[in-house]
Motif scaffolding. Structure first.
Motif, PDB file in Angstrom:
ATOM      1  N   THR A  36     -69.366  28.697  55.138  1.00 51.64           N
ATOM      2  CA  THR A  36     -70.563  27.860  55.017  1.00 51.64           C
ATOM      3  C   THR A  36     -71.554  28.481  54.042  1.00 51.64           C
ATOM      4  O   THR A  36     -72.094  27.798  53.161  1.00 51.64           O
ATOM      5  CB  THR A  36     -71.225  27.678  56.393  1.00 51.64           C
ATOM      6  N   GLU A  37     -71.778  29.778  54.188  1.00 54.52           N
ATOM      7  CA  GLU A  37     -72.701  30.457  53.283  1.00 54.52           C
ATOM      8  C   GLU A  37     -72.215  30.395  51.840  1.00 54.52           C
ATOM      9  O   GLU A  37     -73.001  30.160  50.915  1.00 54.52           O
ATOM     10  CB  GLU A  37     -72.862  31.917  53.722  1.00 54.52           C
ATOM     11  N   ALA A  38     -70.899  30.575  51.647  1.00 53.63           N
ATOM     12  CA  ALA A  38     -70.343  30.537  50.290  1.00 53.63           C
ATOM     13  C   ALA A  38     -70.480  29.143  49.675  1.00 53.63           C
ATOM     14  O   ALA A  38     -70.815  29.000  48.493  1.00 53.63           O
ATOM     15  CB  ALA A  38     -68.879  30.969  50.320  1.00 53.63           C
ATOM     16  N   HIS A  39     -70.207  28.096  50.468  1.00 47.85           N
ATOM     17  CA  HIS A  39     -70.361  26.727  49.954  1.00 47.85           C
ATOM     18  C   HIS A  39     -71.815  26.448  49.578  1.00 47.85           C
ATOM     19  O   HIS A  39     -72.087  25.809  48.555  1.00 47.85           O
ATOM     20  CB  HIS A  39     -69.877  25.723  51.002  1.00 47.85           C
ATOM     21  N   LEU A  40     -72.740  26.888  50.420  1.00 45.39           N
ATOM     22  CA  LEU A  40     -74.161  26.669  50.129  1.00 45.39           C
ATOM     23  C   LEU A  40     -74.559  27.391  48.843  1.00 45.39           C
ATOM     24  O   LEU A  40     -75.280  26.842  48.000  1.00 45.39           O
ATOM     25  CB  LEU A  40     -75.018  27.135  51.303  1.00 45.39           C
ATOM     26  N   LYS A  41     -74.104  28.629  48.685  1.00 48.67           N
ATOM     27  CA  LYS A  41     -74.422  29.398  47.484  1.00 48.67           C
ATOM     28  C   LYS A  41     -73.791  28.778  46.245  1.00 48.67           C
ATOM     29  O   LYS A  41     -74.391  28.765  45.162  1.00 48.67           O
ATOM     30  CB  LYS A  41     -73.941  30.843  47.649  1.00 48.67           C
ATOM     31  N   TRP A  42     -72.576  28.247  46.415  1.00 46.69           N
ATOM     32  CA  TRP A  42     -71.928  27.588  45.278  1.00 46.69           C
ATOM     33  C   TRP A  42     -72.700  26.325  44.882  1.00 46.69           C
ATOM     34  O   TRP A  42     -72.870  26.036  43.702  1.00 46.69           O
ATOM     35  CB  TRP A  42     -70.479  27.243  45.601  1.00 46.69           C
ATOM     36  N   GLY A  43     -73.182  25.579  45.882  1.00 42.43           N
ATOM     37  CA  GLY A  43     -74.001  24.409  45.562  1.00 42.43           C
ATOM     38  C   GLY A  43     -75.245  24.785  44.788  1.00 42.43           C
ATOM     39  O   GLY A  43     -75.639  24.113  43.821  1.00 42.43           O
ATOM     40  N   GLU A  44     -75.887  25.895  45.192  1.00 46.13           N
ATOM     41  CA  GLU A  44     -77.073  26.365  44.475  1.00 46.13           C
ATOM     42  C   GLU A  44     -76.706  26.825  43.066  1.00 46.13           C
ATOM     43  O   GLU A  44     -77.464  26.605  42.106  1.00 46.13           O
ATOM     44  CB  GLU A  44     -77.705  27.534  45.241  1.00 46.13           C
ATOM     45  N   GLU A  45     -75.529  27.446  42.931  1.00 45.65           N
ATOM     46  CA  GLU A  45     -75.087  27.908  41.614  1.00 45.65           C
ATOM     47  C   GLU A  45     -74.819  26.728  40.679  1.00 45.65           C
ATOM     48  O   GLU A  45     -75.148  26.777  39.490  1.00 45.65           O
ATOM     49  CB  GLU A  45     -73.815  28.760  41.771  1.00 45.65           C
ATOM     50  N   VAL A  46     -74.235  25.669  41.211  1.00 46.31           N
ATOM     51  CA  VAL A  46     -74.007  24.468  40.399  1.00 46.31           C
ATOM     52  C   VAL A  46     -75.337  23.890  39.942  1.00 46.31           C
ATOM     53  O   VAL A  46     -75.490  23.504  38.770  1.00 46.31           O
ATOM     54  CB  VAL A  46     -73.205  23.415  41.199  1.00 46.31           C
ATOM     55  N   GLU A  47     -76.316  23.846  40.829  1.00 45.46           N
ATOM     56  CA  GLU A  47     -77.640  23.338  40.450  1.00 45.46           C
ATOM     57  C   GLU A  47     -78.283  24.225  39.380  1.00 45.46           C
ATOM     58  O   GLU A  47     -78.944  23.734  38.472  1.00 45.46           O
ATOM     59  CB  GLU A  47     -78.530  23.246  41.685  1.00 45.46           C
ATOM     60  N   ARG A  48     -78.073  25.529  39.510  1.00 46.95           N
ATOM     61  CA  ARG A  48     -78.637  26.434  38.514  1.00 46.95           C
ATOM     62  C   ARG A  48     -77.999  26.209  37.140  1.00 46.95           C
ATOM     63  O   ARG A  48     -78.672  26.162  36.107  1.00 46.95           O
ATOM     64  CB  ARG A  48     -78.426  27.892  38.932  1.00 46.95           C
ATOM     65  N   MET A  49     -76.653  26.029  37.122  1.00 46.00           N
ATOM     66  CA  MET A  49     -75.954  25.867  35.852  1.00 46.00           C
ATOM     67  C   MET A  49     -76.236  24.522  35.209  1.00 46.00           C
ATOM     68  O   MET A  49     -76.265  24.394  33.980  1.00 46.00           O
ATOM     69  CB  MET A  49     -74.444  26.015  36.062  1.00 46.00           C
ATOM     70  N   THR A  50     -76.448  23.499  36.036  1.00 43.25           N
ATOM     71  CA  THR A  50     -76.539  22.131  35.510  1.00 43.25           C
ATOM     72  C   THR A  50     -77.969  21.594  35.472  1.00 43.25           C
ATOM     73  O   THR A  50     -78.198  20.513  34.926  1.00 43.25           O
ATOM     74  CB  THR A  50     -75.674  21.199  36.345  1.00 43.25           C
ATOM     75  N   GLY A  51     -78.892  22.311  36.092  1.00 36.98           N
ATOM     76  CA  GLY A  51     -80.254  21.807  36.166  1.00 36.98           C
ATOM     77  C   GLY A  51     -80.644  21.566  37.609  1.00 36.98           C
ATOM     78  O   GLY A  51     -79.831  21.080  38.404  1.00 36.98           O
ATOM     79  N   ALA A  52     -81.858  21.904  37.959  1.00 35.16           N
ATOM     80  CA  ALA A  52     -82.319  21.793  39.340  1.00 35.16           C
ATOM     81  C   ALA A  52     -82.127  20.381  39.874  1.00 35.16           C
ATOM     82  O   ALA A  52     -82.333  19.404  39.161  1.00 35.16           O
ATOM     83  CB  ALA A  52     -83.782  22.214  39.442  1.00 35.16           C
ATOM     84  N   ASN A  53     -81.753  20.301  41.161  1.00 38.12           N
ATOM     85  CA  ASN A  53     -81.575  19.007  41.822  1.00 38.12           C
ATOM     86  C   ASN A  53     -80.634  18.117  41.032  1.00 38.12           C
ATOM     87  O   ASN A  53     -80.971  17.008  40.625  1.00 38.12           O
ATOM     88  CB  ASN A  53     -82.929  18.305  42.019  1.00 38.12           C
ATOM     89  N   CYS A  54     -79.419  18.633  40.796  1.00 37.76           N
ATOM     90  CA  CYS A  54     -78.501  18.006  39.853  1.00 37.76           C
ATOM     91  C   CYS A  54     -78.032  16.609  40.267  1.00 37.76           C
ATOM     92  O   CYS A  54     -77.455  15.894  39.444  1.00 37.76           O
ATOM     93  CB  CYS A  54     -77.275  18.900  39.664  1.00 37.76           C
ATOM     94  N   LEU A  55     -78.251  16.221  41.494  1.00 38.59           N
ATOM     95  CA  LEU A  55     -77.862  14.862  41.910  1.00 38.59           C
ATOM     96  C   LEU A  55     -79.020  14.167  42.579  1.00 38.59           C
ATOM     97  O   LEU A  55     -78.883  13.493  43.591  1.00 38.59           O
ATOM     98  CB  LEU A  55     -76.673  14.919  42.868  1.00 38.59           C
ATOM     99  N   ALA A  56     -80.204  14.308  42.032  1.00 40.98           N
ATOM    100  CA  ALA A  56     -81.397  13.683  42.611  1.00 40.98           C
ATOM    101  C   ALA A  56     -81.298  12.175  42.485  1.00 40.98           C
ATOM    102  O   ALA A  56     -80.742  11.659  41.535  1.00 40.98           O
ATOM    103  CB  ALA A  56     -82.630  14.182  41.910  1.00 40.98           C
TER     104      ALA A  56
END
Length: 436
Positions: free
Chosen positions: A416-436
């Motif tokens: 769970t922690e790894a998935h959450l961190k990966w989600g944050e990493e995707v947002e960091r790479m692609t732009g904050a709130n990448c699916l707003a």
């Protein structure tokens, strides 16, 4: 006037013949035996016809139950007493309810008799098809029908040994390798798939208590060595693909399911086939968990996929579009859900657009590189162990065969922690709130 026959006395053939000779309005409904007090001769409600021996007993829940032993015309009173005593002994000594035991025996008698491996395989495929209504057949169906059943189908399933399975797997490898229909084909992949199919049939049979052992429960015979694809997808390239896919998504009046499926693949790092056939009822947004049952997975293991914030946002978009059980329904007649190759096609089109725009200079970037890249980032950049990285992508390799390397209950918090961190990493790479 003749005295009425007592309703409680030692039953004999003479007594039974006497009560049967009475007219319906003269006889009682039940005549009890004093030797076995719970045994009686019982007429039907209208007191017509010949009676049956009936056992009155107290069920395990305290209520009364009636068990019909048989007609007086077919069973002697001594045999009825012996059977009544046996049933009462089983009830009091072992808790066996005679009515439930008879029902189970009848159901077992109706069930098809499974004797050969072919019987097991057919029952396995039928059971899986029933559990997955409207779904494409499991991959094992092809390998069983094409390679396994012609060899093992007529053999008694309890006579199939590990050596039998090994001989078949080697023969399949040699047969496929000799054809050379595909460049570089050596038969190892097909052979391992046949081995896996046999193993799953026996795993199912053992679970159903039809078989007692799994002769295919050993590691794959052939190691599949694939070229390491390191560096094919970088943070910059990941962001470029994401921008292209999400940009096209929001430029359309109605979001295209194929684009949503690719984004879900990149965010969850699950296999394309698992994304393509995702089912609404397997996903719990309130608990932030996607559980894929073992009957829907490539490996035959249940998958747990914790949902990060961007995944939850994406799934809400998908669920608002798909009104059925399938999140990505097929728009063709080839099945109820999107073909996994649709994700590959969508990725290739995005790659072509990036190359044409001069943003990408390498054509050798595959859809599956997204899964490899995510796993690498989770381990190398986000600092999680190799076991956690493997658990996140639900990878079951040779060392996992027969038993999972990790216990889901124990590993789930780390996943769970790894998935959450990966989600944050995707947002960091692609732009904050990448699916707003």
């Amino acid at each position: 006037m003749k005295a009425p026959i007592p309703t409680r006395q030692r039953l004999t053939n003479r007594v039974i013949d006497e009560v049967c000779s009475l007219s319906a309005d003269e006889r009682a409904r039940r005549y009890w035996d004093t030797t076995v007090p719970d045994l009686c001769v019982q007429f039907n409600a209208k007191r017509t016809g010949r009676p049956s021996f009936m056992l009155r007993y107290t069920k395990l829940d305290g209520t009364d139950g009636d068990y019909s032993i048989g007609s007086v015309d077919k069973i002697a009173i001594d045999s009825a007493r012996t059977e009544a005593r046996r049933l009462l002994n089983d009830l009091h000594a072992h808790g066996i309810d005679p009515v439930e035991a008879r029902r189970e025996a009848r159901e077992e008698a109706k069930a098809p008799k499974l004797k050969t491996f072919g019987d097991l395989a057919v029952a396995f495929m039928a059971a899986k098809a029933e559990q997955r209504p409207g779904q494409k057949p499991l991959d094992e169906v092809f390998f069983l029908n094409r390679y396994v059943l012609p060899v093992l189908g007529s053999r008694k399933f309890d006579k199939v040994t590990a050596q039998c399975v090994e001989d078949l797997v080697i023969a399949v490898k040699n047969e496929v390798g000799a054809r050379h229909r595909r460049k570089g084909a050596n038969g190892k992949t097909t052979a391992n798939a046949c081995h896996r199919a046999i193993k799953r049939v026996y795993k199912w049979a053992c679970k159903k208590e039809v078989a007692t052992k799994n002769p295919a429960d050993f590691p794959p015979l052939f190691e599949i060595k694939r070229e390491k694809r390191r560096g094919r997808l970088t943070e910059e390239r990941f962001a470029q693909f994401w921008a292209d896919l999400s940009g096209r998504l929001y430029s359309m009046s109605s979001p295209k399911p194929g684009l949503l499926a690719i984004l879900l693949f990149l965010l969850t790092l699950q296999r394309p086939i698992d994304v393509a056939r995702a089912i609404r009822s397997h996903i719990n947004l309130s608990k932030r968990m996607w559980i894929i049952p073992e009957d829907y997975t490539k490996t035959g293991h249940e998958y747990h996929v914790p949902l990060s914030d961007p995944v939850a946002r994406l799934l809400r978009i998908v669920m608002s579009i798909a009104d059925g059980e399938m999140l990505f329904p097929s728009n063709r007649a080839n099945g109820p859900h999107m073909d996994e190759h649709s994700l590959t096609t969508g990725w290739i089109r995005a790659r072509r657009r990036l190359i044409k725009a001069g943003l990408l200079d390498d054509e050798d970037v595959e859809l599956y590189d997204g899964r490899r890249f995510g796993r690498t980032q989770i381990r190398a950049k986000l600092g999680f162990s190799n076991d956690v990285a493997e658990a996140v992508i639900n990878h079951v390799g040779q060392q996992h065969e027969g038993a999972r390397l990790y216990d889901v209950e124990e590993m789930l918090p780390h996943m769970t922690e790894a998935h959450l961190k990966w989600g944050e990493e995707v947002e960091r790479m692609t732009g904050a709130n990448c699916l707003a």
